[in-house]
Scaffold this motif. Structure first.
Motif, mmCIF file in Angstrom:
data_model
loop_
_atom_site.group_PDB
_atom_site.id
_atom_site.type_symbol
_atom_site.label_atom_id
_atom_site.label_comp_id
_atom_site.label_asym_id
_atom_site.label_seq_id
_atom_site.Cartn_x
_atom_site.Cartn_y
_atom_site.Cartn_z
ATOM 1 N N PRO A 111 0.796 -1.230 0.000
ATOM 2 C CA PRO A 111 0.000 0.000 0.000
ATOM 3 C C PRO A 111 0.832 1.286 0.000
ATOM 4 C CG PRO A 111 -0.132 -1.090 2.145
ATOM 5 C CD PRO A 111 0.595 -2.021 1.216
ATOM 6 N N MET A 112 2.034 1.250 0.543
ATOM 7 C CA MET A 112 2.853 2.453 0.612
ATOM 8 C C MET A 112 3.807 2.586 -0.575
ATOM 9 S SD MET A 112 5.164 3.825 3.789
ATOM 10 C CE MET A 112 3.810 3.601 4.920
ATOM 11 N N HIS A 113 4.296 1.464 -1.091
ATOM 12 C CA HIS A 113 5.320 1.504 -2.131
ATOM 13 C C HIS A 113 4.850 0.933 -3.456
ATOM 14 C CE1 HIS A 113 7.917 2.767 1.036
ATOM 15 N NE2 HIS A 113 7.648 1.671 1.719
ATOM 16 N N GLY A 114 3.581 0.567 -3.551
ATOM 17 C CA GLY A 114 3.024 0.072 -4.791
ATOM 18 C C GLY A 114 3.349 -1.383 -5.041
ATOM 19 N N LEU A 115 4.610 -1.651 -5.278
ATOM 20 C CA LEU A 115 5.057 -3.009 -5.559
ATOM 21 C C LEU A 115 6.384 -3.231 -4.848
ATOM 22 C CD1 LEU A 115 4.285 -5.496 -7.351
ATOM 23 C CD2 LEU A 115 5.860 -4.596 -9.044
ATOM 24 N N SER A 116 6.531 -4.389 -4.254
ATOM 25 C CA SER A 116 7.749 -4.716 -3.512
ATOM 26 C C SER A 116 8.509 -5.780 -4.290
ATOM 27 C CB SER A 116 7.353 -5.223 -2.121
ATOM 28 O OG SER A 116 8.493 -5.541 -1.376
ATOM 29 N N ALA A 117 9.772 -5.484 -4.582
ATOM 30 C CA ALA A 117 10.623 -6.437 -5.306
ATOM 31 C C ALA A 117 12.057 -6.295 -4.773
ATOM 32 C CB ALA A 117 10.526 -6.212 -6.811
ATOM 33 N N GLY A 118 13.043 -6.345 -5.656
ATOM 34 C CA GLY A 118 14.442 -6.405 -5.240
ATOM 35 C C GLY A 118 14.955 -5.219 -4.449
ATOM 36 N N PHE A 119 14.746 -4.010 -4.958
ATOM 37 C CA PHE A 119 15.255 -2.842 -4.243
ATOM 38 C C PHE A 119 14.616 -2.723 -2.864
ATOM 39 C CE2 PHE A 119 17.010 -1.547 -8.254
ATOM 40 C CZ PHE A 119 18.094 -0.746 -7.929
ATOM 41 N N SER A 120 13.298 -2.873 -2.796
ATOM 42 C CA SER A 120 12.620 -2.701 -1.511
ATOM 43 C C SER A 120 12.994 -3.798 -0.513
ATOM 44 C CB SER A 120 11.107 -2.646 -1.698
ATOM 45 O OG SER A 120 10.636 -3.796 -2.351
ATOM 46 N N ASN A 121 13.415 -4.957 -1.007
ATOM 47 C CA ASN A 121 13.824 -6.036 -0.112
ATOM 48 C C ASN A 121 15.097 -5.687 0.667
ATOM 49 O OD1 ASN A 121 13.132 -8.751 0.779
ATOM 50 N ND2 ASN A 121 15.040 -9.387 -0.205
ATOM 51 N N LEU A 122 15.876 -4.751 0.149
ATOM 52 C CA LEU A 122 17.099 -4.326 0.834
ATOM 53 C C LEU A 122 16.801 -3.609 2.154
ATOM 54 C CD1 LEU A 122 19.126 -3.002 -2.232
ATOM 55 C CD2 LEU A 122 19.296 -5.251 -1.117
ATOM 56 N N TYR A 123 15.574 -3.200 2.329
ATOM 57 C CA TYR A 123 15.139 -2.546 3.572
ATOM 58 C C TYR A 123 15.464 -3.416 4.785
ATOM 59 C CZ TYR A 123 11.790 0.133 6.459
ATOM 60 O OH TYR A 123 11.188 0.915 7.405
ATOM 61 N N GLY A 124 15.412 -4.730 4.608
ATOM 62 C CA GLY A 124 15.707 -5.659 5.694
ATOM 63 C C GLY A 124 17.148 -5.627 6.168
ATOM 64 N N LEU A 125 18.026 -4.991 5.416
ATOM 65 C CA LEU A 125 19.419 -4.866 5.845
ATOM 66 C C LEU A 125 19.634 -3.727 6.837
ATOM 67 C CD1 LEU A 125 21.267 -5.348 2.433
ATOM 68 C CD2 LEU A 125 21.130 -6.986 4.324
ATOM 69 N N LEU A 126 18.735 -2.760 6.829
ATOM 70 C CA LEU A 126 18.906 -1.596 7.696
ATOM 71 C C LEU A 126 18.557 -1.921 9.138
ATOM 72 C CD1 LEU A 126 17.286 1.144 5.438
ATOM 73 C CD2 LEU A 126 19.719 0.661 5.747
ATOM 74 N N PRO A 127 19.270 -1.320 10.084
ATOM 75 C CA PRO A 127 18.922 -1.501 11.492
ATOM 76 C C PRO A 127 17.503 -0.983 11.748
ATOM 77 C CG PRO A 127 21.033 -0.358 11.269
ATOM 78 C CD PRO A 127 20.436 -0.439 9.907
ATOM 79 N N HIS A 128 16.776 -1.644 12.627
ATOM 80 C CA HIS A 128 15.388 -1.267 12.916
ATOM 81 C C HIS A 128 15.245 0.209 13.253
ATOM 82 C CE1 HIS A 128 13.121 -5.008 12.667
ATOM 83 N NE2 HIS A 128 14.223 -5.607 13.069
ATOM 84 N N GLU A 129 16.174 0.756 14.019
ATOM 85 C CA GLU A 129 16.054 2.154 14.440
ATOM 86 C C GLU A 129 16.226 3.135 13.280
ATOM 87 O OE1 GLU A 129 20.164 0.581 15.434
ATOM 88 O OE2 GLU A 129 18.130 -0.067 15.829
ATOM 89 N N GLU A 130 16.780 2.698 12.157
ATOM 90 C CA GLU A 130 16.965 3.555 10.985
ATOM 91 C C GLU A 130 15.786 3.476 10.017
ATOM 92 O OE1 GLU A 130 19.573 5.654 10.182
ATOM 93 O OE2 GLU A 130 20.215 5.289 12.247
ATOM 94 N N ARG A 131 14.979 2.461 10.132
ATOM 95 C CA ARG A 131 13.969 2.179 9.111
ATOM 96 C C ARG A 131 12.851 3.209 9.019
ATOM 97 N NH1 ARG A 131 13.326 -4.385 9.522
ATOM 98 N NH2 ARG A 131 15.514 -4.859 9.077
ATOM 99 N N HIS A 132 12.325 3.667 10.130
ATOM 100 C CA HIS A 132 11.143 4.520 10.084
ATOM 101 C C HIS A 132 11.391 5.885 9.469
ATOM 102 C CE1 HIS A 132 8.410 1.737 11.916
ATOM 103 N NE2 HIS A 132 9.355 1.424 12.789
#
Length: 187
Positions: free
Chosen positions: A77-98
């Motif tokens: 709902p926020m990013h339209g479609l989730s694929a390779g680039f958006s999956n990199l979000y899981g590499l960031l520390p939780h405190e940096e994500r928001h």
């Protein structure tokens, strides 16, 4: 082989590996597990950064010879479609994500992460059973029986958008045009 995960929400990565039996399979095959929420972080400066001039990433991701990025294809709902680039979000520390969650900051942040991994990334988009609707939690499964793979992360996300029925330039993956412009691949 090291298999890692950095889930978006609680519970921690270790739970996601142990509960469905992934950890047992990985260890049984002689592999190791890296829980990105427990992994030591390394701070890295990003050349020509748009959103994250410095990023802390898990050491396992930075030190590997080949980084195999395996996103599950889904609408979001926020990013339209989730694929390779958006999956990199899981590499960031939780405190940096928001702080980078909203567009366009999100796509520029994922481009910054990809700049550090680009030379060693292989994207494998799992669309065997994709998801449409309000993913990643509330969507509906859609059997597609498709797996996409490529060394060009922009091309992989472009083809994933097309397979999902979207225009890759005008469609929901806002990351494709700026990632192409940043020299991270072709669209």
């Amino acid at each position: 082989v090291v298999v890692g995960d950095g889930p978006l929400h609680e519970p921690p990565a270790r739970w996601f590996a142990e509960r469905p039996g992934m950890a047992k399979v990985v260890r049984g095959a002689g592999g190791e597990l890296a829980y990105f929420d427990e992994e030591p972080l390394v701070e890295v400066a990003v050349p020509d950064a748009r959103a994250l001039p410095k990023i802390q990433l898990p050491r396992a991701a930075l030190e590997c010879d080949l980084f195999v990025n395996v996103p599950k294809l889904k609408t979001h709902p926020m990013h339209g479609l989730s694929a390779g680039f958006s999956n990199l979000y899981g590499l960031l520390p939780h405190e940096e994500r928001h702080r980078i969650l909203k567009q366009p900051q999100f796509c520029f942040a994922m481009i910054d992460v990809m700049k550090l991994l680009r030379e060693k990334v292989l994207t494998v988009v799992d669309a065997v059973i994709a998801m449409e609707g309000d993913g990643p939690r509330l969507g509906n499964p859609v059997r597609m029986d498709v797996v996409l793979a490529g060394r060009d992360p922009v091309a992989a996300d472009t083809i994933a958008a097309m397979v999902a029925g979207f225009d890759p330039i005008e469609g929901p993956l806002e990351v494709i045009p700026p990632a192409r412009h940043a020299g991270l691949g072709v669209g």
